[in-house]
Scaffold this active site. Structure first.
Site, PDB file in Angstrom:
ATOM      1  N   HIS A 128       0.924  -0.841   0.196  1.00  0.00           N
ATOM      2  CA  HIS A 128       0.000  -0.085   0.017  1.00  0.00           C
ATOM      3  C   HIS A 128       0.818   1.285  -0.024  1.00  0.00           C
ATOM      4  O   HIS A 128       1.989   1.414   0.558  1.00  0.00           O
ATOM      5  CB  HIS A 128      -0.719  -0.058   1.220  1.00  0.00           C
ATOM      6  N   ASP A 205       3.668  -3.923   8.059  1.00  0.00           N
ATOM      7  CA  ASP A 205       2.225  -3.291   7.617  1.00  0.00           C
ATOM      8  C   ASP A 205       1.122  -4.275   7.902  1.00  0.00           C
ATOM      9  O   ASP A 205       0.861  -5.384   7.208  1.00  0.00           O
ATOM     10  CB  ASP A 205       2.113  -2.934   6.335  1.00  0.00           C
ATOM     11  N   GLN A 208      -4.376  -4.715   7.334  1.00  0.00           N
ATOM     12  CA  GLN A 208      -5.320  -5.650   6.788  1.00  0.00           C
ATOM     13  C   GLN A 208      -5.418  -6.871   7.570  1.00  0.00           C
ATOM     14  O   GLN A 208      -6.433  -7.303   7.519  1.00  0.00           O
ATOM     15  CB  GLN A 208      -5.072  -5.957   5.572  1.00  0.00           C
ATOM     16  N   LYS A 231     -10.099  -0.138  10.929  1.00  0.00           N
ATOM     17  CA  LYS A 231     -10.218  -1.306  10.034  1.00  0.00           C
ATOM     18  C   LYS A 231     -10.736  -2.643  10.763  1.00  0.00           C
ATOM     19  O   LYS A 231     -10.953  -3.568  10.516  1.00  0.00           O
ATOM     20  CB  LYS A 231      -8.943  -1.566   9.104  1.00  0.00           C
ATOM     21  N   CYS A 371      -4.630   2.488  -3.898  1.00  0.00           N
ATOM     22  CA  CYS A 371      -3.292   2.835  -3.302  1.00  0.00           C
ATOM     23  C   CYS A 371      -2.350   1.850  -3.401  1.00  0.00           C
ATOM     24  O   CYS A 371      -1.412   1.392  -2.377  1.00  0.00           O
ATOM     25  CB  CYS A 371      -3.501   3.461  -1.678  1.00  0.00           C
TER      26      CYS A 371
END
Length: 680
Positions: A128, A205, A208, A231, A371
């Protein structure tokens, strides 16, 4: 325990039927942001109404309670991701800020914690932009080098070159745990092992993955992990940076201000210990409290139950959506190590047509490059539709999505896939044969000349008709560029497709709506619109859509005809209608000349464009077929359906009105338009 979706939805106010009986859309965009359960909203409300005070500062009872709520949320987050110490949880406003915090402090750190000239940063093509751009900026600022782990054809991370790419020169390896566009869950262990072998820092990261997988930061093998609250059923405005405590202690602060120092004198400062060192100023107290409530909510459900629910959904979705004719998934085709999200295109259907059809069917999905432009480029697409599911989604919503796609495709489940249907062009063919060469081609050259497109530019032409401006633009930007021509009329686009290819950029012709106006999900350097805005019901939304499609610095040009008093060629037709017994026909003919340039300029400025200029141009035109040929304009106007019995009289009146400028070569006149130019 399996999740009962019907009961689960009762925990979320979003899914309640409104007082007027309206229901929310089928929400399939949880990868962008999740809906919020009532317990999270209640926690926010309780803080603001019963515990609102600043933290870490006051010693009165209310301030102590607020501090305890804030630090209690930190402990809840630490427990949720199995962090060894609550002090390893740094609150930021989102995961993007967490990555930027790291990238900047590693520019200022010492030894292993400093990235400098000649050092290497390894990323992946799945990242991302939030875990890509900050590292690229760091590399640019200090003179470091950036390398990438690629993506296999199957949508998995390509680890075949791991040893060669991550070397003793590598200072940082930043990798996404789960891709927001491909759905791939990446194996972190081998990357962590190689990073540790060469002494590189591993940044993961997990924006998600944390909402779906029950991430254990201790077992992950990373040095730093970032994720966002919104999220995972939490509020917006809150993110998390987890870091090993000894590393956080060794990093310098990112922002300076209150609470991030222990002592300050005129010539010295002593920074606070982590995490306060990285939380300058008043922190997002309410948002942290809400995130703590979200952790409680998910923990009560059980992350194993969430993961099992997700797995069942993705298995069903891949199977059911795979039946849609022409669908092409972007990402793994199997369900192992995969999030409950699917990105796809439908061959033969423009992306904007798909997203419009789904929106009209009451289905909320994301469209665009998400993105993740490197991943899009890897698979040769500019953008995709993404449907992402969570614990409040059920298989029947997958069915609704599939049915809507099949209807957009023109095929029901199990039916044959039809060949692309091209519109009947007979009614509009005079437009191509008479109006384009006589009127619109001279305007196309004038418009493109004004924008002076650079070689290799990407251009969008809205209201392209039979592709006049698009074709002139394609020649101007050359083979390295690209042009999209879009029009509300399928028949006009069909005419454009008939034209032989130009020497220059490829042209893609796609349909767009008029209410609302939908254009391509790509980003463009140049955007033109001619004689369309006056027919769009929501002009403000149409110009805003142009702004969305414009890259920073992009130039636009919007052309609208000046009033009939300034257009003698068109006024001759209008006045001919005025000679008929039905005087209302002349008024029906006036719409294309009814939108003033000053109104367009105001809309352009309101949409956020700069350097707005209003021009009035007059361009000479010639209609070789003479007045009778020009009368085809009646058929494209609102008066067209009413003139059949008057056609002979109309032609005679037009010939009389244009006799002064007609010779053997045709009608020689001029047309005038306002042209608004601006820059994004």
């Amino acid at each position: 325990m399996a999740i009962d979706v019907e009961s689960m939805r009762k925990a979320f106010p979003f899914f309640e039927t409104a007082a007027d009986g309206s229901r929310p859309p089928v929400y399939l965009d949880s990868a962008a942001t999740t809906q919020k359960p009532a317990v999270v909203l209640d926690a926010l409300n309780h803080y603001y109404t019963r515990a609102n005070a600043n933290v870490h500062r006051g010693v009165y009872r209310l301030a102590v309670e607020a501090t305890e709520l804030y630090e209690g949320a930190r402990r809840k987050v630490a427990a949720f991701v199995n962090a060894p110490r609550a002090e390893e949880i740094v609150f930021t406003k989102n995961a993007t800020e967490a990555v930027n915090l790291l990238a900047n402090t590693l520019m200022w750190g010492d030894g292993r914690l400093r990235v400098g000239p000649g050092d290497e940063i390894v990323l992946t093509e799945m990242e991302h932009h939030s875990n890509l751009i900050p590292w690229r900026l760091l590399a640019e600022r200090v003179g470091a080098k950036v390398g990438y782990l690629g993506i296999t054809d199957g949508g998995r991370l390509d680890l075949s070159g791991l040893t060669e790419l991550i070397t003793e020169r590598t200072k940082v390896v930043a990798v996404v745990h789960a891709s927001n566009i491909l759905g791939t869950v990446n194996p972190i262990a081998p990357i962590a092992a190689r990073a540790a072998e060469v002494g590189a820092l591993l940044v993961v990261d997990a924006a998600q993955s944390v909402p779906h997988l029950g991430v254990d930061v201790t077992a992950l093998g990373a040095d730093f992990v970032t994720f966002s609250g919104h999220k995972m059923c939490g509020p917006t405005g809150i993110g998390v940076l987890w870091g090993r405590h000894e590393l956080l202690e060794a990093l310098p602060p990112f922002l300076g201000g209150g609470e991030m120092v222990e002592t300050v004198s005129v010539d010295a400062m002593h920074y606070a210990a982590p995490p306060l060192r990285f939380e300058a100023g008043t922190p997002p107290v309410a948002q942290a409290v809400g995130l703590g409530a979200a952790c409680d909510f998910l923990s009560e459900i059980g992350m194993d139950a969430v993961a099992a629910h997700d797995q069942a959904l993705i298995e069903y979705a891949l199977d059911r959506l795979g039946e849609v004719p022409g669908i092409r998934f972007i990402g793994p085709a199997d369900t192992s190590d995969r999030l409950p999200l699917l990105s796809f295109v439908v061959d033969g259907l423009p992306l904007q047509q798909v997203r419009t059809a789904l929106d009209e069917a009451g289905i909320a999905v994301r469209s665009g490059h998400h993105c993740a432009q490197l991943a899009c480029s890897r698979f040769g697409i500019p953008a995709a539709i993404r449907a992402s599911f969570y614990l409040y989604n059920a298989p029947d919503e997958v069915d609704l999505l599939a049915t809507a796609l099949e209807q957009a495709r023109g095929s029901r489940r199990g039916g044959d896939t039809p060949d692309p249907v091209f519109a009947d062009t007979r009614q509009v063919r005079p437009y191509q044969e008479i109006l384009v060469p006589g009127i619109f081609r001279p305007w196309a050259y004038r418009l493109v000349e004004e924008l002076a497109p650079a070689e290799g530019a990407r251009a969008l032409d809205i209201g392209t008709g039979p592709g006049t401006v698009a074709r002139v633009m394609a020649a101007a930007v050359g083979g390295g560029g690209a042009v999209v021509g879009t029009d509300p009329s399928a028949a006009m686009l069909a005419l454009a497709r008939e034209e032989p290819p130009v020497s220059g950029a490829p042209i893609q012709y796609v349909g767009c709506g008029a209410a609302p106006l939908h254009v391509s999900d790509e980003a463009f350097d140049l955007i033109t619109m001619q004689q369309v805005l006056q027919f769009v019901p929501d002009r403000r939304a149409a110009v805003a859509e142009m702004r969305r499609a414009a890259r920073p610095g992009a130039r636009i040009a919007i052309a609208t005809w000046l009033p009939l008093s300034r257009n003698p060629l068109f006024r001759a037709l209008h006045d001919a209608l005025g000679t008929l017994p039905d005087s209302g026909l002349a008024a029906l003919f006036e719409e294309p000349w009814s939108l003033g340039g000053d109104e367009v300029a105001a809309l352009v400025a309101e949409a956020g464009f700069g350097e707005v200029e209003l021009h009035e141009w007059t361009v000479p035109v010639t209609i070789p077929g003479g007045p009778d040929a020009l009368c085809c304009l009646f058929d494209f106007s609102a008066a067209g359906p009413h003139i059949a019995v008057h056609r002979r009289a109309l032609h005679a009146a037009v010939r009389a009105n244009l006799a002064h400028c007609t010779d053997a070569g045709g009608v020689h006149a001029e047309t005038s338009a306002s042209v608004v130019t601006a820059r994004a």
